[in-house]
Design a protein around this motif. Structure first.
Motif, PDB file in Angstrom:
ATOM      1  N   ASP A   1      -6.142  -5.237  -0.112  1.00  0.00           N
ATOM      2  CA  ASP A   1      -7.533  -4.977  -0.467  1.00  0.00           C
ATOM      3  C   ASP A   1      -7.767  -3.480  -0.545  1.00  0.00           C
ATOM      4  O   ASP A   1      -7.008  -2.673  -0.006  1.00  0.00           O
ATOM      5  N   ALA A   2      -8.830  -3.105  -1.250  1.00  0.00           N
ATOM      6  CA  ALA A   2      -9.256  -1.710  -1.336  1.00  0.00           C
ATOM      7  C   ALA A   2     -10.734  -1.647  -0.975  1.00  0.00           C
ATOM      8  O   ALA A   2     -11.493  -2.582  -1.238  1.00  0.00           O
TER       9      ALA A   2
ATOM     10  N   LEU B   1      -9.666  -5.044  -8.885  1.00  0.00           N
ATOM     11  CA  LEU B   1     -10.069  -3.716  -9.347  1.00  0.00           C
ATOM     12  C   LEU B   1      -9.186  -3.254 -10.504  1.00  0.00           C
ATOM     13  O   LEU B   1      -9.679  -2.678 -11.487  1.00  0.00           O
ATOM     14  N   LEU B   2      -7.884  -3.511 -10.403  1.00  0.00           N
ATOM     15  CA  LEU B   2      -6.978  -3.127 -11.481  1.00  0.00           C
ATOM     16  C   LEU B   2      -7.307  -3.895 -12.758  1.00  0.00           C
ATOM     17  O   LEU B   2      -7.296  -3.329 -13.864  1.00  0.00           O
TER      18      LEU B   2
ATOM     19  N   ALA C   1      -6.515   3.839  -1.467  1.00  0.00           N
ATOM     20  CA  ALA C   1      -5.742   2.823  -0.747  1.00  0.00           C
ATOM     21  C   ALA C   1      -4.251   3.149  -0.724  1.00  0.00           C
ATOM     22  O   ALA C   1      -3.489   2.491   0.002  1.00  0.00           O
TER      23      ALA C   1
ATOM     24  N   LEU D   1      -2.430   4.420  -3.892  1.00  0.00           N
ATOM     25  CA  LEU D   1      -1.817   4.637  -5.203  1.00  0.00           C
ATOM     26  C   LEU D   1      -1.925   6.104  -5.592  1.00  0.00           C
ATOM     27  O   LEU D   1      -2.986   6.720  -5.457  1.00  0.00           O
TER      28      LEU D   1
ATOM     29  N   ALA E   1      -7.193  -5.581  -4.548  1.00  0.00           N
ATOM     30  CA  ALA E   1      -6.747  -4.488  -5.405  1.00  0.00           C
ATOM     31  C   ALA E   1      -6.477  -4.961  -6.830  1.00  0.00           C
ATOM     32  O   ALA E   1      -6.764  -4.253  -7.801  1.00  0.00           O
TER      33      ALA E   1
ATOM     34  N   MET F   1      -1.863   5.295 -11.003  1.00  0.00           N
ATOM     35  CA  MET F   1      -3.073   4.599 -11.441  1.00  0.00           C
ATOM     36  C   MET F   1      -3.234   4.714 -12.954  1.00  0.00           C
ATOM     37  O   MET F   1      -3.563   3.742 -13.638  1.00  0.00           O
TER      38      MET F   1
ATOM     39  N   PRO G   1     -11.047   3.635  -5.392  1.00  0.00           N
ATOM     40  CA  PRO G   1     -10.628   2.875  -4.209  1.00  0.00           C
ATOM     41  C   PRO G   1      -9.136   2.573  -4.198  1.00  0.00           C
ATOM     42  O   PRO G   1      -8.506   2.562  -3.123  1.00  0.00           O
ATOM     43  N   LEU G   2      -8.545   2.335  -5.364  1.00  0.00           N
ATOM     44  CA  LEU G   2      -7.102   2.083  -5.429  1.00  0.00           C
ATOM     45  C   LEU G   2      -6.320   3.337  -5.075  1.00  0.00           C
ATOM     46  O   LEU G   2      -5.285   3.279  -4.399  1.00  0.00           O
TER      47      LEU G   2
ATOM     48  N   VAL H   1       0.398  -1.917  -2.423  1.00  0.00           N
ATOM     49  CA  VAL H   1      -1.041  -1.652  -2.453  1.00  0.00           C
ATOM     50  C   VAL H   1      -1.764  -2.698  -3.295  1.00  0.00           C
ATOM     51  O   VAL H   1      -2.872  -3.132  -2.969  1.00  0.00           O
ATOM     52  N   LEU H   2      -1.117  -3.130  -4.376  1.00  0.00           N
ATOM     53  CA  LEU H   2      -1.749  -4.088  -5.276  1.00  0.00           C
ATOM     54  C   LEU H   2      -1.882  -5.475  -4.658  1.00  0.00           C
ATOM     55  O   LEU H   2      -2.662  -6.302  -5.135  1.00  0.00           O
TER      56      LEU H   2
END
Length: 318
Positions: free
Chosen positions: A213-214, A226-227, A33, A35, A223, A40, A29-30, A209-210
């Protein structure tokens, strides 16, 4: 007491497989979105290196004792495997990308037989053959390679890195001066970060992006959450629990449990990302896992491999 230790090891191995299996589901998803796959990988490796830096300081003598082993682990086991894997899953389903990587043990047999010119057992050769047949089903070769060809090649590159790592780990762990695997993991993350910094150029990353949302299936997830999962759970926690579990289990049991990672990743991608696989792909995935396990368990084991520290180094994941 011994049975209790094995049960605890099995539980930790299952937890580790679940943690590793969730890396692709959280990372994709990142990537979708905005990345770049290499960015990543850099975020994952750099975050893990930061968390594990105290272990690197504790085992700082490894820089003098095992410089080549540390370099090989960082370049191949960390940077190579993860970079190719994340690049692959950006173009093909998570489960397929991970299944392709699990051809690594079968490729290792080819290295042993044709490059090192050492004999392999019939069971090992059969395992490699089963894995190749499974790969043909996964990519649905009869349909003209319906999956993205570049994504498939990137997945195979990850498998090659995994196979090369096994060879390097065997060479670097001979003798009585066996390094502590936790120190090797820590330095592998640090070296991998340095390498990926040059390759990924994180200063060009879309850091915005961070902050957003993703899409995790139908859900909008922050985001950063998720990271955090990728770094803390799917990397640091997964490596640490994996190392501890291997110390409590035999190589055969640990190998079987490790193969569950690909199954878990496929199921999670199916549930959370809606990546439905066809029946031939599911059958092919089972064949790849079966062939990889047969090949890995039948591989000739050097005497030093009986040491838990050597065994720990043979469990590189994505």
């Amino acid at each position: 007491m011994q049975a209790s230790g094995k049960n605890a090891g099995l539980g930790l191995a299952l937890v580790s497989a679940c943690a590793f299996g969730g890396s692709g589901v959280a990372a994709k998803p990142l990537i979708e979105a905005g990345l770049d796959p290499l960015h990543m990988v850099w975020l994952r490796v750099a975050g893990a290196a930061l968390v594990l830096s105290p272990l690197a300081w504790r085992h700082r003598d490894l820089v003098r004792r095992k410089p080549l082993l540390l370099a090989g682990f960082g370049l191949i086991a960390v940077a190579g495997v993860q970079a190719f894997y994340f690049a692959s899953l950006s173009r093909i389903p998570v489960g397929v990308a991970l299944l392709l990587e699990y051809l690594g043990p079968a490729l290792l047999l080819g290295w042993i037989r044709f490059v090192q010119r050492k004999p392999v057992t019939r069971a090992a050769a059969a395992g490699a053959a089963v894995a190749v047949v499974g790969l043909a089903c996964v990519v649905e070769i009869w349909a003209g390679l319906s999956l993205d060809p570049l994504g498939v090649l990137l997945g195979l590159a990850a498998a090659c890195c995994q196979a090369c790592y096994f060879v390097f780990a065997d060479q670097g762990a001979d003798g009585d001066d066996v390094p502590d695997p936790m120190g090797v993991i820590a330095y592998g993350m640090i070296i991998g970060t340095l390498v990926m910094t040059v390759i990924a150029r994180p200063w060009n990353m879309d850091w915005g992006v961070l902050g957003g949302d993703a899409a995790l299936g139908d859900l909008a997830v922050p985001a950063l959450a998720l990271l955090g999962w990728v770094v803390l759970v799917a990397t640091v926690f997964a490596y640490v629990t994996g190392v501890v579990s291997v110390r409590k289990l035999s190589p055969q049991v640990a190998g079987v449990v490790a193969c569950l990672e690909a199954v878990i990743a496929t199921v999670l991608a199916w549930i959370l990302l809606g990546e439905h696989l066809s029946l031939p792909q599911i059958v092919g995935g089972a064949l790849v896992l079966s062939g990889a396990f047969i090949a890995q368990s039948a591989r000739p084991t050097p005497p030093a491999a009986a040491d838990p520290a050597v065994l720990d180094l043979e469990h590189t994941r994505v």
